[in-house]
Design a protein around this motif. Structure first.
Motif, PDB file in Angstrom:
ATOM      1  N   THR A 157       2.650  -0.005  -7.956  1.00 48.98           N
ATOM      2  CA  THR A 157       3.544  -0.357  -6.858  1.00 48.98           C
ATOM      3  C   THR A 157       4.988  -0.151  -7.276  1.00 48.98           C
ATOM      4  N   THR A 158       5.786   0.218  -6.296  1.00 47.86           N
ATOM      5  CA  THR A 158       7.218   0.333  -6.568  1.00 47.86           C
ATOM      6  C   THR A 158       7.935  -0.886  -5.984  1.00 47.86           C
ATOM      7  N   LYS A 159       7.120  -1.764  -5.392  1.00 42.41           N
ATOM      8  CA  LYS A 159       7.718  -2.922  -4.740  1.00 42.41           C
ATOM      9  C   LYS A 159       7.876  -4.055  -5.755  1.00 42.41           C
TER      10      LYS A 159
ATOM     11  N   ASN B 292       2.299  -0.653   4.975  1.00 44.01           N
ATOM     12  CA  ASN B 292       3.103   0.102   3.995  1.00 44.01           C
ATOM     13  C   ASN B 292       4.275   0.777   4.678  1.00 44.01           C
TER      14      ASN B 292
ATOM     15  N   LEU C 106       1.040  -5.570  -4.437  1.00 44.78           N
ATOM     16  CA  LEU C 106       0.013  -5.736  -5.480  1.00 44.78           C
ATOM     17  C   LEU C 106      -0.387  -4.380  -6.047  1.00 44.78           C
ATOM     18  N   GLY C 107      -0.058  -3.323  -5.341  1.00 46.65           N
ATOM     19  CA  GLY C 107      -0.430  -1.965  -5.791  1.00 46.65           C
ATOM     20  C   GLY C 107      -1.917  -1.681  -5.587  1.00 46.65           C
TER      21      GLY C 107
HETATM   22  P1  ADP Z   1       1.869  -1.837  -2.702  1.00 45.62           P
HETATM   23  O1  ADP Z   1       2.090  -1.638  -1.262  1.00 45.62           O
HETATM   24  O2  ADP Z   1       1.339  -3.152  -3.006  1.00 45.62           O
HETATM   25  O3  ADP Z   1       2.949  -1.334  -3.547  1.00 45.62           O
HETATM   26  P2  ADP Z   1       0.181   0.392  -2.393  1.00 45.62           P
HETATM   27  O4  ADP Z   1      -0.943   0.911  -3.188  1.00 45.62           O
HETATM   28  O5  ADP Z   1      -0.084   0.120  -0.979  1.00 45.62           O
HETATM   29  O6  ADP Z   1       0.683  -0.874  -3.121  1.00 45.62           O
HETATM   30  O7  ADP Z   1       1.380   1.408  -2.527  1.00 45.62           O
HETATM   31  C1  ADP Z   1       1.642   2.006  -3.704  1.00 45.62           C
HETATM   32  C2  ADP Z   1       3.038   2.586  -3.648  1.00 45.62           C
HETATM   33  O8  ADP Z   1       3.094   3.735  -2.800  1.00 45.62           O
HETATM   34  C3  ADP Z   1       4.053   1.709  -3.030  1.00 45.62           C
HETATM   35  O9  ADP Z   1       4.527   0.774  -4.029  1.00 45.62           O
HETATM   36  C4  ADP Z   1       5.125   2.670  -2.616  1.00 45.62           C
HETATM   37  O10 ADP Z   1       5.945   3.081  -3.701  1.00 45.62           O
HETATM   38  C5  ADP Z   1       4.336   3.847  -2.223  1.00 45.62           C
HETATM   39  N1  ADP Z   1       4.271   3.869  -0.796  1.00 45.62           N
HETATM   40  C6  ADP Z   1       3.178   3.471  -0.017  1.00 45.62           C
HETATM   41  N2  ADP Z   1       3.452   3.651   1.232  1.00 45.62           N
HETATM   42  C7  ADP Z   1       4.683   4.173   1.350  1.00 45.62           C
HETATM   43  C8  ADP Z   1       5.498   4.595   2.438  1.00 45.62           C
HETATM   44  N3  ADP Z   1       5.069   4.503   3.712  1.00 45.62           N
HETATM   45  N4  ADP Z   1       6.768   5.082   2.116  1.00 45.62           N
HETATM   46  C9  ADP Z   1       7.189   5.190   0.862  1.00 45.62           C
HETATM   47  N5  ADP Z   1       6.441   4.835  -0.172  1.00 45.62           N
HETATM   48  C10 ADP Z   1       5.225   4.327   0.063  1.00 45.62           C
END
Ligand code: ADP
Length: 608
Positions: free
Chosen positions: A548-550, A498, A556-557
């Motif tokens: 997820t913000t991706k 992440n 995948l969130g």
């Molecule tokens: P994904 O990585 O598939 O999006 P995650 O559950 O791992 O799902 O993350 C959820 C959300 O948290 C990410 O989409 C992101 O917006 C935020 N996030 C996680 N790690 C970070 C980080 N190191 N910096 C900024 N935002 C983060």
């Protein structure tokens, strides 16, 4: 526990009264002691007195025998014989008188005199003295009669005029068978008494009548030691040997004297020595007293020894008692400790069982909560899966139409899209499986640094591609935490991936900080990056599955949702926030592990 009374035996107290009794019982032993001491000292005293007696007797006999031979010798003198033959010669008589006086001087005799056969004294050594014998008649004296009869005349008696005791030796002067006269030598015996001196022993010389003639004790003189018969009395009265006519009896207390006697056969005298018994009593009394004192000392010593022995036995008994008490206490304490030990073992067993129960319950709970989460997630899942399914369906339909129109390239593009969509669906399902998997393993002790190193190695290639600077602030010594080795690696890989995702969105310089903090509750691992950090919405919802913000291709969130669930499964906690200086800060809180605890290999973990 019932306790048997400890018995110790102390010897019966020996009282001084018993010792006194012993003393009284032993006292009669002094009697034989006294007798034997008396015998011993008596024998010694007798020996001593016997020697004195022998000396005295030798002296007496020596004195007498010295004079015994003189009368026959004097009888040979011509002047004496002449005088006896011609009695009227005055000048000769004077000469003989002087000669006898001279002989008396030379021999030490008391008186020497010459008698005619009729008993008349013709010449005498004391012719010139007042009590001169010259002219006196001693024919009544027994020695004269004996000499006339041709025997050696012997007689003890007092001088009729001098009243001095003496012993008379008389022998006839012969001219062939004819008796001319008699020569008499009188020996003074007074000095034999004075010889004796002042001694405690007494001397006693008795004559043939048992009358004391010589003694160191004047009161006893001329007293008879035995009864005299009439004939004897008549002879005494006739011969007048003593100062008195009839000797009075002498009663000696036999018990007061120790008497020893010697009989002189020749003259029929008995010489006795009488030692006072007190000479014996003194040493005997002293010896008996010493014996008695020794006996008392012996008894006292015995008493003291027995007392000491009693004290010694008492002390031993006390020591034994103390040791027995101590041993019993040790025994009791050992028993108590054994009981306590078995109770503790039982408790440990119960606790282990409870722990297992707890782990199982926790496991069940996690599983249940997972299932609950899946339940709540099912709407999103179906939405997540339906979307690509619908797209796949339309891409497939389109592909069919495109193939009908011989547009194979477009159809291939559609099929590729379908393939990508199925990949994404497979990925979603794989994550869900991992999430839903029942992990039965209890938390174990895991080395934090090595788990972190493994996770970093997986992402090393990507980190280098992005030129991310790693700032690592972890101690050299291994930090042991309670977790599952695989699960911890999974969590760390997710969080680091992440961070790299976020850093890839920002221009260099890109930095990643890893640090640890040891707290009272356990160990914290801080993961910080200098990317944009969580968006406000992400801070709220990042734990939700599928948030997820991706882009749909990137995320995948499910990452943080799974990490959060895993952390809680082994008693830890995941928290995230933005760092005041920008970028995200994720904190993993874990319990400190016991590095001595047996470690269960994750290899044994079976998938359910
Ligand atoms: P994904 O990585 O598939 O999006 P995650 O559950 O791992 O799902 O993350 C959820 C959300 O948290 C990410 O989409 C992101 O917006 C935020 N996030 C996680 N790690 C970070 C980080 N190191 N910096 C900024 N935002 C983060």
């Amino acid at each position: 526990m019932s306790q048997a009374p400890i018995k110790t035996t102390v010897p019966r107290r020996l009282r001084w009264r018993s010792l006194l009794l012993l003393g009284v019982l032993l006292a009669p032993l002094l009697w034989p002691l006294q007798v034997s001491i008396e015998r011993y000292y008596g024998a010694q005293l007798n020996d001593q007195k016997r020697q004195i007696l022998d000396l005295y007797v030798a002296n007496l006999l020596g004195t007498l025998s010295r004079y015994e031979v003189l009368p026959p010798i004097f009888g040979q003198l011509p002047s004496l014989r002449q005088l006896l033959k011609g009695q009227t010669n005055i000048a000769l008589q004077d000469q003989v008188n002087r000669q006898l006086a001279s002989l008396r001087k030379q021999t030490g005799a008391d008186v020497i005199y010459l008698m005619a056969p009729n008993g008349q004294t013709l010449a005498a050594s004391n012719w010139n003295d007042e009590d001169s014998f010259v002219g006196r008649n001693f024919s009544y004296r027994p020695y004269f009669r004996e000499a006339l009869q041709g025997r050696h005349g012997r007689f003890f008696g007092l001088g009729t005029t001098s009243r001095k005791r003496g012993y008379f030796f008389a022998d006839a002067v012969r001219d062939g068978d004819n008796i001319l006269g008699v020569v008499v030598v009188k020996v003074d015996l007074d000095h034999t008494e004075t010889l004796w001196g002042d001694r405690p022993e007494r001397l006693l010389v008795t004559d043939n009548y048992g009358v004391v003639i010589l003694t160191s004790h004047p009161d006893w003189r001329f007293r008879s030691t035995r009864p005299l018969d009439n004939a004897e009395r008549a002879v005494i009265a006739d011969t007048q040997p003593y100062r008195i006519q009839s000797p009075s009896p002498l009663h000696l207390n036999e018990k007061a004297w120790l008497k020893q006697s010697t009989h002189l056969e020749d003259i029929d005298w008995t010489v006795s020595i009488l030692a006072p018994r007190r000479m014996l009593d003194g040493p005997v009394r002293t010896a008996v007293a010493v014996g008695g004192a020794s006996l008392m000392m012996l008894i006292l010593l015995l008493g003291l020894l027995m007392q000491r022995r009693r004290h010694y036995l008492e002390r031993i008994a006390l020591d034994t008692h103390a040791r027995q008490v101590l041993e019993q206490r040790v025994l009791e304490r050992t028993l108590d400790l054994e009981q306590l030990n078995s109770r503790l073992r039982q408790e440990v067993l119960e606790r282990e069982q409870a722990q297992q129960e707890l782990v199982r319950a926790q496991d069940e709970l996690v599983q249940a909560s997972k299932l609950t989460a899946l339940g709540t997630m099912s709407a999103s899942i179906s939405h997540e899966l339906n979307q690509p399914l619908a797209a796949i369906r339309s891409y497939a339909d389109n592909a069919g139409v495109l193939l009908d129109h011989q547009r194979t390239d477009d159809a291939r593009a559609n099929l590729k899209l379908i393939s990508q969509l199925t990949e994404r669906m497979a990925s979603i399902i794989a994550h869900l499986r991992a999430f839903a998997r029942r992990d039965r393993h209890a938390p174990e002790t895991v080395a934090l640094q090595s788990a972190l190193d493994d996770a970093l190695a997986l992402l090393a290639k990507r980190r280098r591609a992005l030129d991310v600077e790693l700032i690592r602030d972890l101690p050299e010594a291994t930090l042991w935490v309670q977790a599952g080795e695989t699960r911890l690696r999974q969590v760390l890989s997710n969080l680091l991936a992440n961070a790299l995702d976020a850093l890839s969105e920002v221009p260099p310089p890109r930095r990643l900080w890893l640090s640890s903090v040891v707290t009272a509750d356990g160990i914290e691992l801080h993961i910080r990056d200098n990317a944009t950090g969580f968006s406000a919405e992400a801070l709220q919802r990042a734990r939700e599955p599928f948030f997820t913000t991706k882009t749909s291709a990137q995320g995948l969130g499910l990452g943080l949702a799974i990490c959060d669930s895993l952390m809680r499964a082994f008693g830890g906690e995941l928290s995230f926030d933005n760092h005041p200086q920008g970028g995200a800060l994720l904190i993993l809180r874990m319990k400190a592990g016991d590095n001595s605890m047996s470690r269960v290999s994750d290899d044994l973990a079976n998938e359910t």
